[in-house]
Design a protein around this motif. Structure first.
Motif, PDB file in Angstrom:
ATOM      1  N   LEU A 574       0.824  -1.208   0.000  1.00 52.09           N
ATOM      2  CA  LEU A 574       0.000   0.000   0.000  1.00 52.09           C
ATOM      3  C   LEU A 574       0.858   1.258   0.000  1.00 52.09           C
ATOM      4  O   LEU A 574       0.523   2.244  -0.653  1.00 52.09           O
ATOM      5  CB  LEU A 574      -0.901  -0.028   1.246  1.00 52.09           C
ATOM      6  CG  LEU A 574      -1.963   1.040   1.361  1.00 52.09           C
ATOM      7  CD1 LEU A 574      -2.960   0.945   0.215  1.00 52.09           C
ATOM      8  CD2 LEU A 574      -2.683   0.920   2.699  1.00 52.09           C
ATOM      9  N   TYR A 575       1.966   1.221   0.732  1.00 48.30           N
ATOM     10  CA  TYR A 575       2.803   2.418   0.851  1.00 48.30           C
ATOM     11  C   TYR A 575       4.009   2.393  -0.091  1.00 48.30           C
ATOM     12  O   TYR A 575       4.921   3.194   0.067  1.00 48.30           O
ATOM     13  CB  TYR A 575       3.231   2.629   2.309  1.00 48.30           C
ATOM     14  CG  TYR A 575       2.104   3.248   3.120  1.00 48.30           C
ATOM     15  CD1 TYR A 575       1.945   4.630   3.139  1.00 48.30           C
ATOM     16  CD2 TYR A 575       1.187   2.463   3.815  1.00 48.30           C
ATOM     17  CE1 TYR A 575       0.914   5.219   3.852  1.00 48.30           C
ATOM     18  CE2 TYR A 575       0.145   3.046   4.532  1.00 48.30           C
ATOM     19  CZ  TYR A 575       0.018   4.423   4.541  1.00 48.30           C
ATOM     20  OH  TYR A 575      -1.014   5.016   5.239  1.00 48.30           O
ATOM     21  N   THR A 604      -7.437  -7.994  -1.501  1.00 46.81           N
ATOM     22  CA  THR A 604      -6.809  -9.308  -1.622  1.00 46.81           C
ATOM     23  C   THR A 604      -6.102  -9.684  -0.321  1.00 46.81           C
ATOM     24  O   THR A 604      -6.159  -8.948   0.660  1.00 46.81           O
ATOM     25  CB  THR A 604      -5.850  -9.336  -2.832  1.00 46.81           C
ATOM     26  OG1 THR A 604      -5.470 -10.687  -3.108  1.00 46.81           O
ATOM     27  CG2 THR A 604      -4.611  -8.483  -2.605  1.00 46.81           C
ATOM     28  N   ALA A 605      -5.485 -10.859  -0.318  1.00 46.92           N
ATOM     29  CA  ALA A 605      -4.769 -11.351   0.856  1.00 46.92           C
ATOM     30  C   ALA A 605      -3.549 -12.114   0.365  1.00 46.92           C
ATOM     31  O   ALA A 605      -3.499 -12.545  -0.788  1.00 46.92           O
ATOM     32  CB  ALA A 605      -5.672 -12.264   1.688  1.00 46.92           C
TER      33      ALA A 605
ATOM     34  N   LYS B 571      -2.639   1.306   9.732  1.00 45.72           N
ATOM     35  CA  LYS B 571      -2.224   1.313   8.330  1.00 45.72           C
ATOM     36  C   LYS B 571      -2.359  -0.122   7.825  1.00 45.72           C
ATOM     37  O   LYS B 571      -1.809  -1.053   8.417  1.00 45.72           O
ATOM     38  CB  LYS B 571      -0.775   1.777   8.204  1.00 45.72           C
ATOM     39  CG  LYS B 571      -0.580   3.259   8.448  1.00 45.72           C
ATOM     40  CD  LYS B 571       0.876   3.665   8.215  1.00 45.72           C
ATOM     41  CE  LYS B 571       1.034   5.172   8.341  1.00 45.72           C
ATOM     42  NZ  LYS B 571       0.735   5.673   9.719  1.00 45.72           N
ATOM     43  N   LEU B 572      -3.088  -0.315   6.759  1.00 43.79           N
ATOM     44  CA  LEU B 572      -3.316  -1.662   6.233  1.00 43.79           C
ATOM     45  C   LEU B 572      -2.015  -2.219   5.647  1.00 43.79           C
ATOM     46  O   LEU B 572      -1.281  -1.510   4.967  1.00 43.79           O
ATOM     47  CB  LEU B 572      -4.381  -1.630   5.142  1.00 43.79           C
ATOM     48  CG  LEU B 572      -5.745  -1.090   5.555  1.00 43.79           C
ATOM     49  CD1 LEU B 572      -6.664  -1.023   4.334  1.00 43.79           C
ATOM     50  CD2 LEU B 572      -6.369  -1.967   6.628  1.00 43.79           C
ATOM     51  N   LYS B 573      -1.770  -3.481   5.946  1.00 43.92           N
ATOM     52  CA  LYS B 573      -0.577  -4.133   5.394  1.00 43.92           C
ATOM     53  C   LYS B 573      -0.951  -5.526   4.912  1.00 43.92           C
ATOM     54  O   LYS B 573      -1.469  -6.328   5.687  1.00 43.92           O
ATOM     55  CB  LYS B 573       0.514  -4.241   6.461  1.00 43.92           C
ATOM     56  CG  LYS B 573       1.145  -2.914   6.811  1.00 43.92           C
ATOM     57  CD  LYS B 573       2.127  -3.068   7.958  1.00 43.92           C
ATOM     58  CE  LYS B 573       2.507  -1.704   8.502  1.00 43.92           C
ATOM     59  NZ  LYS B 573       2.952  -1.768   9.903  1.00 43.92           N
ATOM     60  N   LEU B 574      -0.643  -5.800   3.681  1.00 45.40           N
ATOM     61  CA  LEU B 574      -0.991  -7.094   3.097  1.00 45.40           C
ATOM     62  C   LEU B 574      -0.328  -8.246   3.843  1.00 45.40           C
ATOM     63  O   LEU B 574      -0.938  -9.295   4.037  1.00 45.40           O
ATOM     64  CB  LEU B 574      -0.564  -7.103   1.621  1.00 45.40           C
ATOM     65  CG  LEU B 574      -0.989  -8.285   0.778  1.00 45.40           C
ATOM     66  CD1 LEU B 574      -2.496  -8.360   0.670  1.00 45.40           C
ATOM     67  CD2 LEU B 574      -0.370  -8.180  -0.618  1.00 45.40           C
ATOM     68  N   GLN B 625      -5.522   4.469   7.561  1.00 43.74           N
ATOM     69  CA  GLN B 625      -6.764   4.076   6.898  1.00 43.74           C
ATOM     70  C   GLN B 625      -7.899   3.964   7.916  1.00 43.74           C
ATOM     71  O   GLN B 625      -9.055   4.183   7.593  1.00 43.74           O
ATOM     72  CB  GLN B 625      -6.602   2.732   6.170  1.00 43.74           C
ATOM     73  CG  GLN B 625      -5.847   2.830   4.865  1.00 43.74           C
ATOM     74  CD  GLN B 625      -4.363   2.999   5.082  1.00 43.74           C
ATOM     75  OE1 GLN B 625      -3.752   2.189   5.749  1.00 43.74           O
ATOM     76  NE2 GLN B 625      -3.795   4.055   4.543  1.00 43.74           N
ATOM     77  N   ILE B 626      -7.550   3.569   9.129  1.00 42.30           N
ATOM     78  CA  ILE B 626      -8.569   3.359  10.158  1.00 42.30           C
ATOM     79  C   ILE B 626      -8.196   4.147  11.403  1.00 42.30           C
ATOM     80  O   ILE B 626      -7.021   4.198  11.787  1.00 42.30           O
ATOM     81  CB  ILE B 626      -8.705   1.857  10.498  1.00 42.30           C
ATOM     82  CG1 ILE B 626      -9.202   1.073   9.268  1.00 42.30           C
ATOM     83  CG2 ILE B 626      -9.636   1.626  11.692  1.00 42.30           C
ATOM     84  CD1 ILE B 626      -9.202  -0.427   9.456  1.00 42.30           C
ATOM     85  N   TRP B 627      -9.193   4.729  12.004  1.00 42.49           N
ATOM     86  CA  TRP B 627      -9.088   5.339  13.326  1.00 42.49           C
ATOM     87  C   TRP B 627     -10.346   4.963  14.097  1.00 42.49           C
ATOM     88  O   TRP B 627     -11.401   4.743  13.496  1.00 42.49           O
ATOM     89  CB  TRP B 627      -9.051   6.869  13.265  1.00 42.49           C
ATOM     90  CG  TRP B 627      -8.143   7.527  12.270  1.00 42.49           C
ATOM     91  CD1 TRP B 627      -8.306   7.570  10.929  1.00 42.49           C
ATOM     92  CD2 TRP B 627      -6.954   8.277  12.554  1.00 42.49           C
ATOM     93  NE1 TRP B 627      -7.298   8.303  10.347  1.00 42.49           N
ATOM     94  CE2 TRP B 627      -6.450   8.755  11.315  1.00 42.49           C
ATOM     95  CE3 TRP B 627      -6.271   8.615  13.723  1.00 42.49           C
ATOM     96  CZ2 TRP B 627      -5.299   9.540  11.222  1.00 42.49           C
ATOM     97  CZ3 TRP B 627      -5.136   9.396  13.622  1.00 42.49           C
ATOM     98  CH2 TRP B 627      -4.647   9.840  12.390  1.00 42.49           C
ATOM     99  N   VAL B 628     -10.226   4.926  15.395  1.00 44.10           N
ATOM    100  CA  VAL B 628     -11.417   4.803  16.241  1.00 44.10           C
ATOM    101  C   VAL B 628     -11.308   5.878  17.314  1.00 44.10           C
ATOM    102  O   VAL B 628     -10.246   6.036  17.945  1.00 44.10           O
ATOM    103  CB  VAL B 628     -11.531   3.411  16.888  1.00 44.10           C
ATOM    104  CG1 VAL B 628     -12.745   3.338  17.805  1.00 44.10           C
ATOM    105  CG2 VAL B 628     -11.616   2.329  15.806  1.00 44.10           C
ATOM    106  N   THR B 629     -12.370   6.625  17.493  1.00 43.65           N
ATOM    107  CA  THR B 629     -12.388   7.677  18.508  1.00 43.65           C
ATOM    108  C   THR B 629     -13.592   7.456  19.413  1.00 43.65           C
ATOM    109  O   THR B 629     -14.568   6.836  19.001  1.00 43.65           O
ATOM    110  CB  THR B 629     -12.510   9.071  17.858  1.00 43.65           C
ATOM    111  OG1 THR B 629     -13.684   9.089  17.028  1.00 43.65           O
ATOM    112  CG2 THR B 629     -11.302   9.411  17.023  1.00 43.65           C
TER     113      THR B 629
END
Lengths: 727, 727
Positions: A574-575, A604-605, B571-574, B625-629
């Motif tokens: 992604l980065y 995807t995965a 942060k999304l990581k494959l 990509q994601i946060w929770v508050t």
């Protein structure tokens, strides 16, 4: 517990992870199954499916009788006559004249690409050849048969240490017969409280885990109870696994580690509509349908050539790949020329590793295409539900173990799709320009479903008028579950979801975590065969020198052409993003841009298994999401031609190690899409479809938006419909 | 070159990056635009759209006259009377009684969540309040008005250094008037060969890049020629940018760096159907439509409550967010109970940074929702093309700069979708079990389109009967292009795609690389407000000790509950994958699993800009990509309430820095989806839709598959249709 075993026929429903079969077996022998899902050629007929619809204006040339079909295109699959002829030739060829082998694959040996590309309709067909994978006396024979000369032109034997061909139904039947005649097995089953007449056994492949099972063809047998439910998958006899040597017809090992695990209850497992007592609590839906009163806009010519809008491609069923798209060409919106996009595309291999180390589970690391066959396991599509009303259905014609043809009826459907989506749009301000333009998106879908035992894989190819091709895989059917001694998490000593990797999905039922990887073979030919793989690297640049711009950073597109295979082994990040283009370096647009298509992954995965783990070694084709190889006729099956019990020494990953040049050549793109699947209660007892896929999208292929002049939907074009329920 | 400037009215089409407006301006003053896209309340009426369809059985309660509309639900937007009443209250309040401010936002001040949740139909409505963002004498006023008491209950002033409210049409008109009366500007335009009568000017926001433009409200003006085309975007007067101080009505700077760059040609830029001379070269498509002769299955009650299948939610138009889903509840398939899923969901902010450092481009780093408003820029949907036949249309009712109500007609459509897809399926072997079960997938879509100038953002919320909610964003419309002194790559000194970051998309036209990020606010309330964020980490374990298993590695699911906000910055990581669940820790299923929903990203992209880069500082909400508050009424706009010229000191990222506890609390999930866009020729002159989105999918929320008992499509349910063209 004890049944009358003396003279009754007992039926065992067994399931092979690909060849889903039913058969009745007696102590004396086997009764060949008869039914619409498994037809020997003597019984070739189209199955009458309920709900099949005739539509005004739907003018498809239908082959009423497959027996009279003749090949009309170089890529057309072997016909009934041709399959029979191949069998005759094999029968008279040494060593098969002495002992006829089991036929594991018998399909068209496609002509050389050049030959196909230069062929035009009206030309005589190039010589028809068959490629046969036969198995005899522990050896695999790779046989080429020339139908014209009636000769076997090549017969290469391969030792079993290199892997075995796809298993046949007969392999699995014989394995089950061995298990069934085992007193120890029967005693164990009865000891678990399951009547033998309620037994449904599955025959998962064994994988490869080192020397222990090497040198012999081995299958596992695991069993369920079908008492009270057709959904026997949800009633596993947990921990009972029989390892069977297929060729020697002997049990290698019976393992029963699950004696304290009850058979999960049948309650709530039956998914058939007829047995549902109550509708779900929701407002019922009014009937809804995609309607085309003038009929579909596509035509299937000569049995396999699909023509629709600006697309033309060859479509055929395949015993291993399921469905093959060949020769896909799109019409140039301005010149009208049909321009090549993809020479051949199909799902080459699946990899489905389960994440459980127990004796009954560790080996479940399937490669469904090469082990069982996606076409072999395809079921007739359910009209109006698997495919909408105006669908055209296509059969598969394959060879069975005795070399005789059989039909997979209504295996593929083709339909036009309109989902209310927008092809393009823009609104402007009406006073100066009255432009409120929007165009509906209509696409063409070719679909098949492989029911590889419990799982249903829905494979779609979708063609868009803007030149985009989308491949999509939907997962439905049953998850593979594990019996638990505990009814639920409250009773479990791991009464804490943190400690449980695989979760409870029903009483005494655990949904075992697993992955799905589907690797596509994509022989892209963008305006010709010689293409390059262009990586467009989107990279950050610090803007220097300081003060040059109010911006401190920027993203730039840097283009790199892959020179050798090593440059094209891609893990998506992604980065550290790229666009991935297949371009024709010899064809540039009027503006100077190379014509191309790009691969656009959807969600995807990636496999997390170690590269030296035996399942991952065999499935090393999933080590990267993208590979590019030079075109090589023999490199089509990502897990190797002979992938049953393969060791991973003949995979896409090993081919790529040669690091061949791939620039400005005929190249093949491989893309693997994946799913991690942590099951949940909603997946029980049948799982709502989960989908992903990828796009092949034109990039500077057209001179401009090719559908700018497309017609909008107008009121007067729409059908006038009424409903029976109005009366 | 010289036009008669003395006495004629000249029309300037100008474009604001959100408030797309048309107006006629004379030297003497402004003629208020009149037209269906911009209605003052005096002119409130439903626009008659061509092709609107009446359907048998479609029984929607329609508000024939918005003027008579009354609020029926605590979340219903302000009515015409209420907006007028708010204006009356403001007029009599100091300091507005002396000088009426410009109204930048005037909307319902939603009641406290508890109040809304405890309200049931039949109860009196909670007190109606308005939240007004007004601007007067360089200060922003945040005003709360109580409609019951007729009082301003709060008036907080905010200095400009904290950012400004959304710009108004009047702001932009005044900026254009300033530019237009500049002799230097007019001379420059004429010097570039563009007649003033052909001028179409855009008013992009200026962003924030340090002290230079601080302390004053600034907008940029860039211009195009509309000579010969409605698609003026494709004819930029490159390099000409005027910086205007809105409040002081003065030009800050005129920059013209593009004198050697020709205006790109008009040829091939007009996208309107009426001007297309030739159809694209393709077989025409037969009419196709989603048909429901008994009408849609959904109902819109009380103006804003949508009921369909097992779903119920409140839907309203919003000037800033475009479309807000509130109070989404799904019916339990077994108990029939309506269970809470999402209290509120909407696209909170967009971030669209362009990747070009030139004087005319560096500042193009839009935050479209907060700067221009997605509802403000929504256009009436085009029936039969933007939305299929059986759609229901909903208007937006907003306040204009003078505090008077205006209508965005037909801004939202709601329709049922059937795309030929499969909800779930499984085939079994017919001899023992005749189970070939498949269920068609029918969904409900709510759609709107924000035409933020050149770009069209198609926002969909899709509801599935299996409990899944899908949010989807489609991008279409015009790419933002840059004029080039060179006609094409062949002429360019960078005659090499490697050196060109942004590519040629037409003659003298470069498609500038850019990104799109859409950040969703998702106040999930899974079976109640107090939820936790559960990360299910899929991690590899080496299987130890060696020899314990034939497998060497395995993937396990490890569950971690996020304790504070820091744990939920993702942060999304494959290769380091998680599932992301919102669970209700107090509600466990019969099996002990916590009830939940998971967020499933589709294909996405991440911003590569440095975190200290001014645009990225302002858009720091895209850093993850994601946060929770924790739920906080005042934290709804990811880029801050006042995001025009904001410095990034009031964003989701700064709120999250407080690192508040988020376990077992009322929490809000934020998800950002992204696109990298390297334009291509196919995007010219209007771009085929590109889409992505995300799913909110039930995980152990239902006891089992909630649609197992759903009805299949049956032949007798389908409509009988005919076509006018058959005659």
């Amino acid at each position: 517990m004890v049944t009358d075993r003396g003279d009754c026929l007992r039926s065992i429903l067994f399931f092979v992870f690909a060849a889903l079969l039913l058969f009745a077996v007696s102590k004396q022998g086997l009764i060949q199954p008869k039914g619409p899902w498994w037809l020997s050629f003597n019984n070739v007929r189209k199955v009458k499916l309920t709900g099949a619809v005739q539509h005004t204006g739907a003018m498809f040339p239908e082959f009423k009788n497959l027996a009279n079909q003749i090949p009309l295109h170089p890529l057309d699959p072997l016909t009934v006559q041709e399959i029979n002829r191949v069998r005759e030739i094999l029968v008279s060829h040494q060593p098969f004249s002495a002992s006829f082998p089991s036929i594991h694959s018998l399909e068209l040996d496609e002509p050389e690409k050049d030959t196909v590309l230069s062929w035009v309709k009206g030309d005589p067909l190039p010589p028809r050849k068959a490629f046969v994978i036969a198995y005899l006396n522990g050896q695999t024979h790779l046989v080429t048969v020339d139908l014209g000369s009636g000769q076997v032109t090549s017969n290469v034997t391969v030792p079993g240490s290199s892997g075995y061909p796809m298993v046949t139904t007969e392999d699995l039947i014989s394995a089950l017969r061995v298990v069934y005649s085992s007193g120890e097995f029967n005693k164990t089953v009865e000891g678990r409280g399951v009547k033998l007449s309620d037994l449904s056994c599955l025959t998962p492949s064994t994988g490869w885990f080192g020397p222990e099972e090497e040198g012999r063809r081995v299958v596992k047998v695991t069993c369920c109870s079908k008492e009270g439910t057709p959904n026997f998958y949800m009633r596993p006899i947990e921990g009972l696994v029989v390892t069977v040597d297929i060729d020697n017809q002997e049990i290698v090992k019976i393992s029963d580690t699950g004696r304290d695990i009850p058979i999960p209850p049948a309650k709530n497992t039956d998914y058939r509509y007829v047995v549902q007592k109550e509708s779900p609590k929701m407002q019922p839906l009014n009937p809804i349908s995609i309607e085309q009163p003038l009929g579909p806009s596509f035509r299937v010519e000569d049995g396999h050539i699909v023509r629709w809008a600006n697309w033309r491609f060859h479509l055929k069923a395949d015993q291993r790949a399921g469905m093959i798209i060949s020769h896909a060409k799109v019409q140039d919106s301005e010149t009208g020329e049909f321009r090549s996009v993809m020479y051949k595309g199909f799902p080459s291999e699946l990899f489905v590793p389960y994440m459980d180390l127990d004796e009954g589970w560790y080996f479940k690391t399937y490669m469904d295409a090469g082990e069982f066959g996606l076409g072999e396991t395809a079921m007739p599509l359910v009209p109006l539900n698997d495919c909408p009303r105006n669908s055209y259905y296509m059969d598969g014609l394959f060879a069975s173990v005795d070399g005789k043809p059989f039909v997979q009826p209504n295996m593929i459907c083709i339909f036009e799709k309109y989902a209310g989506d927008i092809n393009w749009r823009h609104s402007e301000v009406p006073i100066i320009v009255d432009a409120r333009e929007s165009r509906p998106k209509v696409t063409l879908v070719a679909r098949m479903v492989a029911t590889v035992g419990n799982y249903d894989y829905i494979f779609d190819w979708e063609f868009q008028t803007d030149g985009l091709i989308r491949a999509q895989v939907g997962l439905s059917g049953m998850i593979l579950v594990k019996g638990s001694p505990y009814e639920n998490l409250y009773q479990s000593p791991k009464n804490n979801t943190k400690e449980m990797s695989s979760p409870f999905v029903s009483e005494n039922v655990i949904g075992v975590i697993h992955d799905h990887y589907i690797t596509y073979y994509l022989d892209m030919d963008i305006d010709g065969s010689d293409n390059s793989f262009l990586k467009v690297h989107l990279e950050k640049e610090r803007t220097l020198p300081a003060g040059k711009s109010p911006r401190k950073s920027i993203m730039k597109a840097k283009r790199q052409v892959a020179v050798t295979e090593e440059d094209a082994r891609i893990k998506l990040k992604l980065y550290d993003p790229f666009e991935f283009h297949l371009i024709n370096p010899s064809k540039r647009s009027r503006l100077g841009n190379p014509v191309g298509y790009k691969l656009v992954p959807h969600g995807t995965a990636a496999s997390l298994l170690d590269h030296d783990d035996p399942p991952q070694l065999r499935a090393a084709f999933t080590n990267n999401q993208i590979w590019v190889t030079p075109y090589n006729r023999s490199e089509q099956w990502a897990g190797g031609l002979l992938s049953y019990q393969s060791k991973g020494d003949d995979t896409l990953a090993t081919w790529s190690e040669r690091n061949r040049p791939i620039e400005n050549r005929d190249i093949t793109l491989w893309y693997t899409l994946g799913f991690h699947h942590v099951p949940c209660q909603e997946d029980f007892p049948v799982m709502p479809t989960v989908s992903s896929g990828f796009d092949l999208k034109p990039v500077n292929f057209f001179q401009r938006n090719p559908i700018i002049a497309a017609k909008p939907n107008l009121q007067e074009d729409l059908p006038i419909c009424w409903s029976r329920q109005l009366h």
